[in-house]
Design a protein around this motif. Sequence first.
Motif, short mmCIF file in Angstrom:
data_model
loop_
_atom_site.label_atom_id
_atom_site.label_comp_id
_atom_site.label_asym_id
_atom_site.label_seq_id
_atom_site.Cartn_x
_atom_site.Cartn_y
_atom_site.Cartn_z
N TYR A 1 67.44 19.82 106.28
CA TYR A 1 66.71 20.47 105.19
C TYR A 1 65.24 20.07 105.24
CZ TYR A 1 64.86 20.94 100.45
OH TYR A 1 64.07 21.21 99.39
N ALA A 2 64.99 18.75 105.38
CA ALA A 2 63.61 18.28 105.42
C ALA A 2 62.89 18.93 106.58
CB ALA A 2 63.58 16.76 105.56
N TYR A 3 63.57 19.05 107.72
CA TYR A 3 62.92 19.66 108.88
C TYR A 3 62.56 21.11 108.60
CZ TYR A 3 62.12 22.25 112.99
OH TYR A 3 61.54 23.12 113.86
N TRP A 4 63.50 21.91 108.13
CA TRP A 4 63.21 23.34 107.97
C TRP A 4 62.14 23.57 106.91
CZ3 TRP A 4 64.28 26.29 111.76
CH2 TRP A 4 65.40 26.04 112.57
N ALA A 5 62.21 22.81 105.82
CA ALA A 5 61.18 22.99 104.78
C ALA A 5 59.81 22.69 105.37
CB ALA A 5 61.47 22.07 103.60
N TYR A 6 59.74 21.65 106.17
CA TYR A 6 58.48 21.26 106.78
C TYR A 6 58.00 22.32 107.78
CZ TYR A 6 56.31 19.07 110.90
OH TYR A 6 55.57 18.81 112.01
N ALA A 7 58.90 22.78 108.62
CA ALA A 7 58.49 23.72 109.67
C ALA A 7 57.99 25.02 109.04
CB ALA A 7 59.65 23.98 110.62
N ILE A 8 58.77 25.57 108.11
CA ILE A 8 58.37 26.84 107.51
C ILE A 8 57.09 26.67 106.70
CG2 ILE A 8 59.08 28.67 105.93
CD1 ILE A 8 62.00 27.77 106.57
N HIS B 1 71.85 24.45 103.55
CA HIS B 1 70.62 23.66 103.52
C HIS B 1 69.45 24.42 104.14
CE1 HIS B 1 72.41 22.74 107.45
NE2 HIS B 1 71.16 22.60 107.85
N VAL B 2 69.76 25.35 105.07
CA VAL B 2 68.68 26.16 105.64
C VAL B 2 68.11 27.09 104.58
CG1 VAL B 2 68.06 27.72 107.49
CG2 VAL B 2 69.83 26.02 107.86
N LEU B 3 69.02 27.73 103.84
CA LEU B 3 68.56 28.61 102.76
C LEU B 3 67.80 27.81 101.71
CD1 LEU B 3 71.65 30.94 102.33
CD2 LEU B 3 69.45 31.43 103.42
N ALA B 4 68.29 26.61 101.42
CA ALA B 4 67.59 25.77 100.44
C ALA B 4 66.17 25.48 100.90
CB ALA B 4 68.35 24.46 100.22
N ALA C 1 65.31 30.00 92.50
CA ALA C 1 66.73 30.17 92.22
C ALA C 1 67.54 30.05 93.51
CB ALA C 1 66.98 31.52 91.55
N LEU C 2 67.02 30.64 94.57
CA LEU C 2 67.71 30.55 95.86
C LEU C 2 67.86 29.08 96.28
CD1 LEU C 2 68.80 31.83 98.51
CD2 LEU C 2 66.45 31.71 99.37
N ALA C 3 66.77 28.32 96.09
CA ALA C 3 66.82 26.92 96.49
C ALA C 3 67.87 26.16 95.69
CB ALA C 3 65.44 26.28 96.32
N VAL C 4 67.84 26.33 94.37
CA VAL C 4 68.79 25.56 93.54
C VAL C 4 70.22 25.96 93.88
CG1 VAL C 4 69.56 25.14 91.20
CG2 VAL C 4 67.12 25.20 91.71
N ALA C 5 70.45 27.27 93.98
CA ALA C 5 71.82 27.72 94.26
C ALA C 5 72.29 27.18 95.60
CB ALA C 5 71.86 29.25 94.25
N SER C 6 71.41 27.19 96.59
CA SER C 6 71.85 26.72 97.91
C SER C 6 72.13 25.22 97.90
CB SER C 6 70.80 27.02 98.97
OG SER C 6 70.30 28.30 98.83
N VAL C 7 71.29 24.47 97.19
CA VAL C 7 71.53 23.03 97.13
C VAL C 7 72.89 22.76 96.49
CG1 VAL C 7 70.81 20.87 96.07
CG2 VAL C 7 69.12 22.33 97.17
N LEU C 8 73.17 23.50 95.41
CA LEU C 8 74.45 23.26 94.73
C LEU C 8 75.62 23.61 95.64
CD1 LEU C 8 73.64 24.41 91.10
CD2 LEU C 8 73.74 22.12 92.06
N ARG C 9 75.48 24.69 96.39
CA ARG C 9 76.57 25.06 97.28
C ARG C 9 76.77 23.99 98.36
NH1 ARG C 9 80.03 28.49 99.20
NH2 ARG C 9 80.30 28.34 101.46
N TRP C 10 75.65 23.52 98.86
CA TRP C 10 75.70 22.49 99.90
C TRP C 10 76.39 21.23 99.37
CZ3 TRP C 10 70.06 20.46 100.97
CH2 TRP C 10 70.08 19.16 101.47
N LEU C 11 76.05 20.83 98.13
CA LEU C 11 76.70 19.65 97.57
C LEU C 11 78.17 19.91 97.31
CD1 LEU C 11 73.94 18.56 95.06
CD2 LEU C 11 74.56 17.45 97.20
#
Lengths: 123, 850
Positions: free
Chosen positions: B135-142, B600-603, B627-637
Amino acid sequence: MMRARAPGFSAITGALAALLVWAGHFTLIYGAHALACERGFADAALLGLPAVPALVLGASLAALLAVGLVGWRAWRRLDGSLAAEAGEDAPRFLAWLTLATALLAALAILWEAVPVLLLHSCR
Amino acid sequence: MAGPPEPDPLSPDAPLPNPLPRPAGELEALERAWRRPTGWRFPTVVNNTWIGVLYLGTALLFFVLAGVLALLMRAQLALPENDLIGQDLYNQLFTTHGTVMMFLFAVPAVEAMGVYLLPAMLAARDLPFPRLSAYAYWAYAIGGLVFFSSIFYGAAPDGGWFMYPPLTGKQYSPGVNADFWLLGIGFIEISAIAGAIEIIVGVLKNRAPGMTLARMPIFAWAMLVFAAMIVFAFPAVIWGTILLELERAFGWPFFIAARGGDPLLWQHLFWFFGHPEVYIIFLPAAGMVSMIIPAMVQARLVGHGLVAMALLGTGFLSFGLWVHHMFATGIPNLSLAFFSAASFAVSVPTGIQVFAWIATIATGRPRLQVPMLFILGFLFIFVLGGLTGVMVAVVPFDWQAHDTYFVVAHLHYVLIGGMVFPLLAAIYYWAPAAGGQGLSRRLGTFAFWLLFLGINLTFFPMHVSGLMGMPRRVWTYPAGMGLEVWNLLSTIGAVVAALGVLLVAIDVLLHFRIKGTMAGNPFHAGTLEWLPQGNYAARSIPRVTSREPLWDDPDLAEQVLQGRHFLPGTATGRRESLVTSPVEARPQYLAIIPGPGWAHVLAAIGTAGFFLSLTVEWVLVAAGFGALAVASVLRWLWTGTDLGEIREPAEIGGGLRLPVYATGPESVGWWAMVVLLLVDGTIFACLAFTHGFLWLVNGDGAWPPAGMALPPLPAAALPAALVAASGAAICLAGRLLRRGRALAMSLAVLAALGLLLAGLGTDLQALRAAGLRPEAHAFGAAVFANQFWQGVHAAAVLVMALYLVARSWAGMVDPVRRLTFEVVRLFWLYAVAQALAGMALTHLFPRGLA
Ligand code: HEM
Ligand SMILES: [Cu+2]
């Protein structure tokens, strides 16, 4: 198989105690000094002594004592043998690390306290 | 887990943990669990080797991009009164160059090395939270790429990499340029923190059995200190960024002197981060040097304990230096002397490391392979930079050199010497560990000489032009002042250095290969990253009995490969990691760790999109991304964490039976939350500092200023009581859960939630009813910044509470499976304490001073 509770967080903070004292000392002298200058206590007196230097030196003495205590306790755990190398035994290594950081912290505290003897407080 | 009174399975005298032959299918099951996704599913990959390489590759891409910007600047400065590039673009160029180099290259590059190397070096199957790294990587790259492209639209920030207000305030920087910095870089700091949590927990809890702190490789020490420094340094800049953005967006005057603010507040917050940042970049590089030198000279590191001490000491002392960037701001001399003294003190541990390296080289037989060349180059350049550093730490000298090219020379000597050269050494040294044959010796040697000569030719003349008075950050300079020759030399040097970078890039493209398996130990190194590796890391997890296991036990590699050490397969059929105790590294439990996934990619896409659309004020789009970020994090957890006790304790060899689930201080989840709370607590300390500092500069009579008043004290009692009750209610929920009363627990959680929201709401209401507003004066701004921060926590608690209740209703929380609850409770209690402290800051602090 587990021996009595494996040391965790506390063992690590124990090795950092001297450096934590350094951090507290630094925050205190910088904060107190900034406050004194900003609020015009530059030439105030404390028990007949110039307040800012007295405060800084007092705090430094207290910090040095605390660091000395940390170092002394570590030294005792090393049974007094002061090898230059920490060795691979974990408890010994931590004690050695504690002692070494205590020396560094003491040096830094001393170094930071000396200028109050040389400079005017707030100019 | 009382076992039979056998000999300690971690002692070197005990028999090897697992016998031969290994059961059929064991290796295949391990391979299946750790297989990496291919084809269009590749972005879901979480294996640390792949994420590490992607991470490093992206960081190097940013190095090249920012380097191109540097070449443009040098082209402009080659001749006096040149008009290749105008003033506006030049401002954007140096700001983007500095920002990208610091935030998008240097920190991510060393973090990438940590993600890539640490598991192998500690013989862990992976770091504890692989999806968090991904997640940290993709957020950083994008986010980084979008940030960089702002320069193509003339929208890049132009206030310098340290973004001083008032220049960066709304009045003098009305465009979106500054917002790109604040929001774009602000959230990349979040990604760095995510990585830091991963590294701290990984180093402390995922070491191979027997790898006590005394046997831990220096690189792991360095990364541990690095990550801890991020935890305490980044909050300051995050908080500063929040304040400046609040000021720009809503006119809350934190830094506007006319309304009670003070631009120095920014400088304090920025440099409390900014100075440690230099060591955040340097320490991992130093850690790599401490690993490479022993292998290159085939001798143990001299003063292993001293070097570990030096890393710890630097980590602390570097937090006492920030004001040395502010020597020219009119702060009293004695204060400057404190910081000057600390600046000298911090050179002691650095000196210790340098002497340890030199001594190690002297005791061994140096081989002049490419990594060693870069190390020698590093020593030369870095020591020169350190010497000019001691010069500018002398206050009167700094008054002469401040904001001249002398400082530009100094900072590049330190950063390039201290970070780029060790990184290049590391790339040449560890490339074979990824598989393939490693990089070319011929190209590498050429590249080294081009870089070494080019860098010195670029930056040495800047000392001279700086002392002649050439200010930094100017887009041109007049002819006839003697500056021409030094600037031309610098530009020629930059071109030479760029050719060196080009050669390295060609070498990497031609020769770097990632294979599933590793070729061997070409440099004959002693540490575990040179064990034979697959996607699952080492086949079995070695029992570690010394600091350089491969030197002391020549058979180890073979034994590990045969599966004769711990955990030679998978107990649950899933990905597992062996969790050990932080000091002695005794096995505690088997953690099941999540594999590939999209969540985590969507997050990451959601997080990056959220911040970037806020920059351009697309509020609705931002809400969608959020909303996409929060929903994806919840799904990931939901799908990947807190699986519970899915099987009975498993044998890992040597008579050790380990549970596959743990809660409380044994579990990695608990540690991760504790580290997160350290970050959060530091942000709150910065908030409190903001109050104290603004009070100090405004004077007692003006805090609050005339015409502004706080609500009467009794009005604060009710909110405080409600918040405290919320803390009690969540503790009650814990008791109910222990008794297995899931429904009652859910109700208690919801009640606690209601109490918290009611408490914070009534406090806000009372302040507004008293007529306080954030815009008029820094007092109100500080009070409402506090409210804002409490509100953010209330929102987080809201999401956590609903998630917890939903899990409970789905039957996923019970007296045994309680990790989610414990983690939520930790955060909750912190939020309660912070809310109470915040109320004290609002209501008691000004009254106590009056
Ligand atoms: C060959 C490599 C490099 C060259 C030729 C180069 C060149 C430059 C130039 C020309 C400036 C602007 C000076 C001014 O106008 O004041 C600058 C600023 C800067 N550079 Fe570099 N640089 C290089 C590598 C790096 C690296 C590797 C880093 C960090 C890791 C870095 C960090 C910075 C920073 C922080 C600034 C200050 C920006 C500001 O004033 O806001 N540079 N560099
Ligand atoms: Cu600094």
